[in-house]
Every structure is written in C-alpha cells, then in structure tokens.
Design an enzyme around this catalytic site. Structure first.
Site, PDB file in Angstrom:
ATOM      1  N   CYS A   1       0.920  -1.237  -0.101  1.00 53.13           N
ATOM      2  CA  CYS A   1      -0.134   0.083   0.023  1.00 53.13           C
ATOM      3  C   CYS A   1       0.818   1.116   0.077  1.00 53.13           C
ATOM      4  O   CYS A   1       0.659   2.185  -0.624  1.00 53.13           O
ATOM      5  CB  CYS A   1      -1.002  -0.037   1.044  1.00 53.13           C
ATOM      6  SG  CYS A   1      -0.067  -0.264   2.745  1.00 53.13           S
TER       7      CYS A   1
ATOM      8  N   HIS B   1      -2.253   0.815   7.084  1.00 57.92           N
ATOM      9  CA  HIS B   1      -2.694   1.070   5.730  1.00 57.92           C
ATOM     10  C   HIS B   1      -2.244   2.596   5.051  1.00 57.92           C
ATOM     11  O   HIS B   1      -2.018   3.383   5.891  1.00 57.92           O
ATOM     12  CB  HIS B   1      -4.052   0.936   5.402  1.00 57.92           C
ATOM     13  CG  HIS B   1      -4.392   0.667   4.015  1.00 57.92           C
ATOM     14  ND1 HIS B   1      -3.787  -0.316   3.029  1.00 57.92           N
ATOM     15  CD2 HIS B   1      -5.423   1.076   3.121  1.00 57.92           C
ATOM     16  CE1 HIS B   1      -4.311   0.097   1.808  1.00 57.92           C
ATOM     17  NE2 HIS B   1      -5.298   0.717   2.008  1.00 57.92           N
TER      18      HIS B   1
ATOM     19  N   ASP C   1      -8.019   4.868  -3.016  1.00 58.04           N
ATOM     20  CA  ASP C   1      -7.020   3.727  -2.433  1.00 58.04           C
ATOM     21  C   ASP C   1      -6.650   3.112  -3.536  1.00 58.04           C
ATOM     22  O   ASP C   1      -7.303   2.012  -3.993  1.00 58.04           O
ATOM     23  CB  ASP C   1      -7.781   2.877  -1.345  1.00 58.04           C
ATOM     24  CG  ASP C   1      -7.047   2.118  -0.906  1.00 58.04           C
ATOM     25  OD1 ASP C   1      -5.603   1.952  -1.001  1.00 58.04           O
ATOM     26  OD2 ASP C   1      -7.151   1.523   0.238  1.00 58.04           O
TER      27      ASP C   1
END
Lengths: 304, 657
Positions: free
Chosen positions: B410, B454, B470
């Site tokens: 991520c 994250h 995202d």
C-alpha cells in the site's frame, strides 16, 4: 469478677508501625492519583481495607474476653512478683497476642519482659496471662491498674483496656540482715549467740512442692532420673528457732523486720524448724512453704 | 565486619519476607536494571545464611556505606537519573538489599516489607497488562503474609497459615477497595508533570517510507478497539485516518503539524456513525478517527485543517474517546492557495519518469476524473502485484517501482499515486492510518491491530473537496476484504495462520482479547471522565460532593457491618446435632408447662422430675429420655433412630393443667 471486656472499656490507637503504614498508603494514593493509575489506586485501597479489617480484628481480639480470676504472688521488697490473670474466651475465634502489663512496672522493665509476656487463648477455652509487678515497700500493695492489650493481627493498631481489679499483693520485708542465722534451740535468745553451722544430715526425702527452695532439691537424685525430691535437713538434736521481733536487734523496726525475714528464709532453706512471735501473733515452730508464707506475711503486715 | 546479632525475627518469617522481596524485584524486571537480580539475590542469600547460622558475619558500617555509594552510582550510571519509575524501582531494590544486610530489629524488617510494597506499586504504575494481575495479587498476598508474620515476631508464624490469613484479610478488604475504586474522587490531571520514560512504541508514525508499513503488518499488537453505538460501516469504508502526509522528498512522505489555519468546511450526508475508541498507547500525537469526523472533537484533542484530532503529546496510557463520523462528505469551498501549493509540490529532479508519466496521462485525459481513472487503470492492468516483501528500491524509488519492479504494498501504491496526481496538477497527499478491523463478537467491538496499518491518498477535486482514492484496492482488492493474511509472506510461520485453521483457538484468542479490552477500558481506563460518567448514570451531579461523601459513608458502613457479620458468623458455635435438637425440642415443650430442664440435670433425672410433677406424661417422658440417653451415651446410634425420636417428641401432647 467475672468481668467481660465491653466496648466502652476498650481503646484503640495506631502503633508507630500503623502510622508508618498510613504514610505509606498516603504516598501510594498520591502516586496513583497523579499517574491516574487505576491499578495503583486499587492496590492502595486494598491495603487500606486490610488495615481497617486489622483494626476491627484487633478490637475483636479483646472484645468480649472474660476475666475470671486475678491474683498476685507475694514478693520481697524491690523484687518482682508475678501477676496471674485467668481469662476465658467464649468466642470461637482465638485471642491472639494478648499482653498483660502492670501500670506500676517501670518502662524499661516492661520492654525487657514484654517479649515473653504475649499469650494466645484458643477458641472456647480459658487460660492465664502473666506479667511481672515490681514490689515497693513492705505491706499491702494494691495493684493499681493493669493494661491488657494486643496489636495483632497486623501490628498496625494497639487495642487495650485498663483493668482495675481488687488485687492486693503482699510485699515482704527484704530478707537482708547483718546477722547470720542463730543456732537452733537458742530459744528467746538475743542475737550475738554463737552461730553454729549445725551438723546436718539427710533425714528424709519428700516430693518437691511449690515454694521449696531450689537449694534443698536433691539435684543428684534428679539427675539419676528420680522425680524432684527435696531433702529435709534437720539439725542434730532437733533444735528449733524461736524468732521474736522484740528480741531481734537492729536499727529501727524495718531493719529488725528485714533481719527476721532473712532468718526465716535461711531457716527454711536449711530445713530447721522455726517459729515466730511478733506483736500479739505467735506462730508455733514448723517448716514448709505455707509456714514460711505465714511468717513472712506476718512480718509484711506488722503495723509500722 | 560485625557479627550478626541474634536475629529477632524467626526463620519462617524471614523466609516470607525474603520471598516477597525477591518476587517484588522480579515483578519490576521489565523496567528496572537487570543487575538488581544478582544484587537482590546476594543480599537475600547473605541474610538467610546469617540468620540460619546465627553467627555468620554481616557487613559492617563501613562496608555498608561503600555498598550504598556503589549501588547509587550504579543506578545513576544506568539511568542518568534517580528520578522516574525505572530508576526508582531499581533504587528501591538496592535500598531493600542494603536494609536486609543491616536489619536486626523487627522495625528494620518492617522497612524491607514496606519497600516491597513500594516495589509492587512501581510495577503497578508501569505495567497494567491483564496477565500480570494474578502475579500482582499473589505478590500482594505474599507481602501481607510477611507483614502478618512480622507483627508476630519474635514468635514464628509458619508461611502456610500466614498466607491463608493474608488471603482472608485481602478477601475481606476487597468490597471496600472496590467501593473506593469506584467512588473515591479522581483527579482530572496530575499534581505534577510526569517524567517521560521515552520508550519506543511501535505503531504508525508521522513518516511513511517504503518498508515501514510492511514491518507494521507483521505486528499483531492491538492498536485500538472501537465500539459503534449503532451499525458499523461496511469494511471497505472503515478507514481510520492517521497522519496526513504532505511533504514528499522523492522517497519518503512526512506530516506537517497544522499545515494551514483552517480546512475547507465540510458538509456531511449519509449515515452517522457514533462510536467510542480505546486507543492503545502509541507514538502518534493524534487520535485515529473514522473518515470523516463530524462534530466537536473530544476535549483533549484539537481539530486540524486536515480533519485530524491532534493531541498535545502521544498517549501514555490507554485513551478513551467518543466520536461521530459520516463516510459521505463534500466541500464546495475552494482549496486555500497555501494548501494547493503544498499538495502539488514535487521535489525537483526526483523520479523524472514518473513525473513525465503523470503529465502525459493528465494531458491524455479529458478531466481530472478521467485522469484518476486512467492512473488507477494503469495500476489494475499494468502488471502490478501486491507484495509485502518488495525488492529494495534505489535513488528514484517511485520510478523504479512504477516501471521496473511493479510490485509493492500500500505504501508504494499510495506514494506513486499521489506523485502522479501532483505531476498531473491535482492536489494530493498520502494518508497513513488503519483499514478494517476484526469484529470481536464476545466483546462487541472491532479490534484494529497494528497489522491493519494502511496507506492511501486523498485528492482534491474542485466542487467536491477531498476524495479518498485507495490505489491498493486496484491491485489487491482482497486486502480490503479482510484476506490480507493470505498475502502475508510470513503468515505461515505466525500464529495468525493457525487461527484460520482452528476456529476454537480463534474464539479463545478473541475471548482473551475481549477480556483484555474490558480490563483496559473499565478497570485500567477508569479515570476522572469515566467516574463522572458513572456518577451521571447513578443520577447525581458530579460536583455533589455531599452526595458522594454520603455514598462513600453508606458503603463504608455497609462494609463494616459485613466484616462484623462475618466475624460473628465465624464466632457462632457449631449448630447442634440432630439428636441434641430432638432433645431440646422435648425440653422446649415441657418448658411451656413450667418444667424447664436445668442445665445440670441429666436426661433420666429430668424425666423423673417431670414424672413426679405430671404423672400423665410420666410414661412417655421416661421412654423418650431413655431413648435419648441410649442414643447419646450408648453404643447404638443411627439416623433412623434419631428421626424416630424426633417424631415421637413432636407427637407428644403436652397440655396445660
């Protein structure tokens, strides 16, 4: 008597250890509040609870205890007598760490004797508590006040009560005199008579009784496994002492009483029969603990 | 050297005390210096041998002074201070050791017992994990047993009865302790500032560098626990915003404290989620909040222009706070020029290929939305992979990631996406935080672990405001569906894998975590605010000190009565046996007609007296008395015979005349 210890006769105050513990708790509390730390506060509160339970149980250690008997043994001037208190525990809890102390006892003596004077009374039973008292001047000595206390279970609090019991101890004149024991048979003879050692022989052995002089105990027989036996000395010729206050030399009444006390003690130790005439009292010659006590009490209670 | 005087404390007592002292030392090992273990052990052994032999030598005054100086210097050398919990606990152990070497009177030993209690306090102040609770309880019991034994000195008290008695005292003290725990007034703050122990706490930080989140994802430590008042948002909307990272130097992203005065105003729509959080201590100076927080911030926090809840300092203890959020929000206001400039800035000369790609994609797209879609499509279809063990990247990390390795997690995707956005003229920044959370059915909360860390991005679209994008979802949608475990390279080794194979272990672990959560929230976390909540729930005003005093007094009296009652209960004589009950029942019946049994009267004598007074009862009473005497004093006995006697007594009719 019997006398039950009721609530309003009992006093409780923290001991020095208790004050130190309170300071410790305070520091813990401040730390716990300052760190906003729940666990530290819980610890503090638990310890505070333990201290309060200890306070309650310390009080319970005396509350409801029954005093059923009290007596003081006779003592010579300046020595220590023993005081016995019969107590009864009707509760099913043990009474722990009971400590008896005579108010007249000097502080230093108290500290020395304190360690041995603690006692536990089992649940639903009775027992006796002991303490020493210090004999003052000859005569009747009332035991002014007794303190009965306990600091258990935690030693943080001391619960005590003052006991004003109708106990009188009898103080004998100190057995001190310049003159040795006169020869037996020197009836109504003033001092200065020849002081013979008196040839002695074992006349008999009898079982030991409370009050017998340790010097009269047949230690050798005891060491061979025999029970405690007391040798009865009798002077050859079966002579007797006839002590008389009027014929006892000495500077002043007290000195003469002391001389007589010394002679009585010596005669009893040697096993020589002795009698005493003092004032209107006349005690026929005899031997034994009871006779000795009667004679010494007569000296003790002779009006000044 | 001096000869040890005959110790005034018996060996059994000394054993308890030394045990408590050593246990107190061990309980502080997690923060005290390790050298206290040998120091404490040597002092205890020395004391023990001195007491056992009765004549072994203890150090003299000069030697003790030398030891005192040496130990104090050792503490100073270890901690550079005598202040603070760790140094304080170490010093306490050292002073206890010294006192042990010189103790002769019970008072000296009581000092050691006191320092043992302080050691327990230090441990409680520093570590409050639930698993330590039994240890603390046992140590408290041991300390109390040592105090009990010391109070009895010089008479001995064997360890076993001492421990039993201590446990009894503690049990009796517990109700009062709980009462005080709930109602003793707490402080909103501290009396004085507390020294910072400066322990490194793992967790999110204000800086994002490739690798950082990968490390976190190996950590199963809880980060926070969240309870929703109503329904919870779906998993793919549970984004817990942590630090917003504006500054990019080509490889790492960094946060700015309060970058500009006020963020654009938000207008919310959609479901409102009210929730409460228990945040574990960490290094972040903010409260992670569900996107986007609505309403006033908690009293301890400040709302920043990034819609973050900033704290004055990282939370030292578990922090409880309540918040509300809505996942639908927009802002019509323009982005302040300062913010726009900050979120478009790119370091000169870094990652040139990526910047060129961003500019090219922007030029090809019709508008900003199409540009975002094009970048996401590239991530989805460009052969990118999600891995937590990416290759090391060199001097142009985004270029290398986007064009060469094409594998990352991520952090890489968020970083690359934000860079491409900025290159294409769209204000963007990276947000670090947590995503998802495990539902704990036993505790009724979501557990967010460090492994849920994250990173994602937020881009500014004029007329809409900040939009969350995202990019990782394009590459690894499973990451957001809660299957990240499968993607963890090291998962096979970790216990996490096992949990998925054995559900009952999972239940056990969840139960333990729920218990921990309750412990942290309702016991450890019971502070001023929660006390006020409790007072409110009980219906009295928080400032009604008179009421509070009344509650405390009433509770205290109730407790005292409880103590007295249990003492009476213990003191009550044992209940009479059935035979005695039957016999006293007969006595009670006859007492009603004036024939009370005297205390000194035996059964047969009593029967004769009754027979003389009441010839009509003579036969019955004689028979009953004989039966009783046989049962009581004879050889024969039996429950049936006693029951028969009971019945016969009840059947006896005693009429007045």
């Amino acid at each position: 008597m019997p006398l039950a210890l009721v609530r309003r006769r009992l006093y409780v105050l923290p001991t020095r250890a208790g004050l130190a513990f309170a300071a410790l708790l305070f520091i813990m509390l401040v730390a716990g509040l300052n760190y906003t730390n729940s666990l530290a506060l819980l610890l503090t509160f638990l310890l505070a609870g333990v201290a309060l339970v200890a306070l309650y149980e310390c009080h319970r250690g005396l509350h409801g205890l029954r005093i059923v008997a009290a007596e003081a043994s006779d003592a010579f001037e300046g020595t220590r007598g023993e005081l016995r208190l019969g107590v009864e525990n009707t509760a099913t809890l043990p009474r722990q760490g009971l400590r008896l102390r005579a108010a007249l006892e000097p502080a230093g003596a108290a500290a020395a004797g304190a360690a041995a004077a603690r006692n536990d009374i089992a649940p639903r039973s009775s027992g006796s508590l002991h303490c020493a008292w210090v004999a003052g001047r000859r005569g009747r000595q009332p035991i002014e006040a007794l303190s009965l206390s306990t600091t258990l279970p935690l030693g943080l609090f001391r619960c005590w009560t003052w006991l004003h019991l109708p106990i009188e101890a009898i103080v004998y004149p100190a057995p001190i005199g310049p003159l040795p024991l006169p020869a037996p048979g020197a009836r109504r003879q003033a001092a200065g008579a020849r002081a013979t050692e008196g040839e002695e022989e074992w006349s008999a052995l009898r079982p030991y009784q409370s009050g017998d002089s340790p010097r009269a105990v047949a230690w050798k027989a005891w060491a061979r496994g025999a029970p405690l036996l007391v040798a009865r000395y009798e002077a050859l010729g079966g002579g007797e002492h006839r002590f008389d206050l009027e014929h006892t030399p000495g500077a002043g009444l007290e000195a003469r009483l002391r001389q007589l006390a010394a002679w009585i003690v010596a005669a009893e130790e040697r096993g020589e029969r002795y009698g005493l005439r003092i004032g209107h009292t006349e005690l026929a010659p005899a031997l034994g603990a009871v006779h000795r006590q009667l004679c010494l009490r007569a000296l003790a209670l002779h009006p000044a | 050297m001096t000869r040890a005087p005959a110790t005034s404390v018996p060996l059994a007592t000394l054993r308890l005390l030394l045990g408590a002292y050593l246990a107190g030392t061990l309980l502080n090992l997690h923060h005290a210096a390790l050298w206290v273990v040998p120091v404490a052990a040597i002092a205890a052994a020395w004391r023990w041998r001195a007491a056992r032999s009765g004549g072994r030598q203890l150090p003299g005054r000069a030697a003790r002074s030398a030891i005192l100086v040496a130990l104090t210097l050792a503490v100073l050398a270890t901690f550079r201070t005598l202040n603070g919990l760790a140094a304080g606990a170490t010093l306490l152990v050292a002073m206890g050791a010294l006192k042990l070497l010189e103790a002769t009177r019970p008072r000296d030993f009581a000092f050691v017992a006191g320092s043992t209690l302080f050691l327990l306090l230090a441990a409680c102040l520093d570590a409050q994990a639930l698993w330590r609770l039994p240890l603390y309880a046992a140590q408290l019991c041991l300390c109390c047993a040592a105090l009990l034994a010391l109070a009895r000195a010089p008479e001995p008290l064997a360890p076993r009865p001492a421990l039993r008695e201590a446990a009894r005292l503690l049990l009796l003290a517990t109700p009062l302790a709980l009462l005080l725990f709930l109602f003793f007034p707490r402080l909103p703050g501290s009396f004085w500032a507390l020294p910072d122990d400066g322990d490194a706490v793992t967790g999110l930080s204000n800086e994002l560098e490739p690798g950082a989140i990968a490390e976190l994802s190996q950590l199963d430590d809880p980060a926070m626990r969240v309870r929703f008042a109503g329904p919870a948002p779906p998993r793919n909307e549970r984004y817990w915003r942590g630090p917003v990272l504006h500054d990019f130097d080509g490889s790492a992203w960094r946060a700015r404290p309060q970058p500009y005065a006020q963020g654009p105003a938000l207008s919310y729509s959609g479901t409102r989620y009210a929730y409460s959080v228990e945040l574990e201590p960490g290094s972040l100076e903010l409260l992670p909040a569900l996107e986007m927080p609505e309403g006033p911030p908690p009293p301890e926090a400040l709302l920043t222009s990034d819609y973050q809840l900033a704290l004055p300092r990282p939370p030292r203890h578990v922090l409880n706070y309540r918040l509300a959020a809505r996942t639908q929000y927009r802002s019509d206001a323009p982005l302040p020029a300062l913010a726009r400039r900050m979120d478009l800035a790119l370091p000169r000369g870094r990652n040139p290929r990526s910047v060129a790609l961003g500019q090219a994609l922007r030029a090809a797209a019709g508008d900003e939305r199409a540009f975002i879609a094009a970048v996401l499509a590239r991530f989805r279809d460009g052969g990118y992979a999600y891995t937590l063990a990416p290759q090391r990247l060199g001097g142009q990390p985004v270029d290398e990631f986007l064009f060469d390795t094409r594998a990352g997690f991520c952090g890489h995707y968020a970083s690359a996406f934000a860079l491409l956005m900025r290159a294409g003229g769209v204000p963007a920044h990276v947000v670090a935080g947590y995503q998802g959370g495990e539902w704990n059915p036993l505790g009724g909360y979501y557990l967010v672990r460090q492994s849920h860390a994250h990173a994602w991005t937020e881009v500014w679209l004029d007329g809409q405001g900040w939009r969350r994008v995202d990019p990782t979802a394009m590459v690894a949608p499973a990451r957001l569906e809660g299957e990240s475990v499968e993607l963890l390279p090291g998962a096979a080794r970790s216990g996490t894998r096992l949990l998925h194979d054995l559900p009952w272990i999972g239940t056990l672990v969840q139960g333990w975590d729920a218990l921990n959560a309750w412990w942290l929230r309702d016991v450890v976390g019971f502070d001023f605010a929660r006390q006020l909540d409790l007072f409110g729930a009980l219906g009295f005003a928080p400032d009604a000190w008179r009421t509070l005093a009344g509650v405390l007094a009433a509770g205290g009296i109730a407790w005292a009565l409880l103590i007295a009652w249990q003492a009476r209960h213990r003191a009550r004589p044992p209940p009479p046996d059935p035979l005695a009950r039957a016999w006293s029942a007969l006595g009670a019946r006859l007492a009603r007609v004036g024939l009370r049994r005297r205390a000194t009267e035996g059964p047969l004598d009593y029967a004769e007296r009754v027979a003389a007074a009441r010839p009509d009862l003579a036969a019955d009473v004689r028979r009953l008395a004989r039966t009783y005497a046989t049962l009581r004093f004879g050889a024969a006995t039996g429950a049936a015979a006693i029951a028969a006697l009971h019945r016969a007594v009840r059947a006896l009719r005693v009429r007045r005349r």
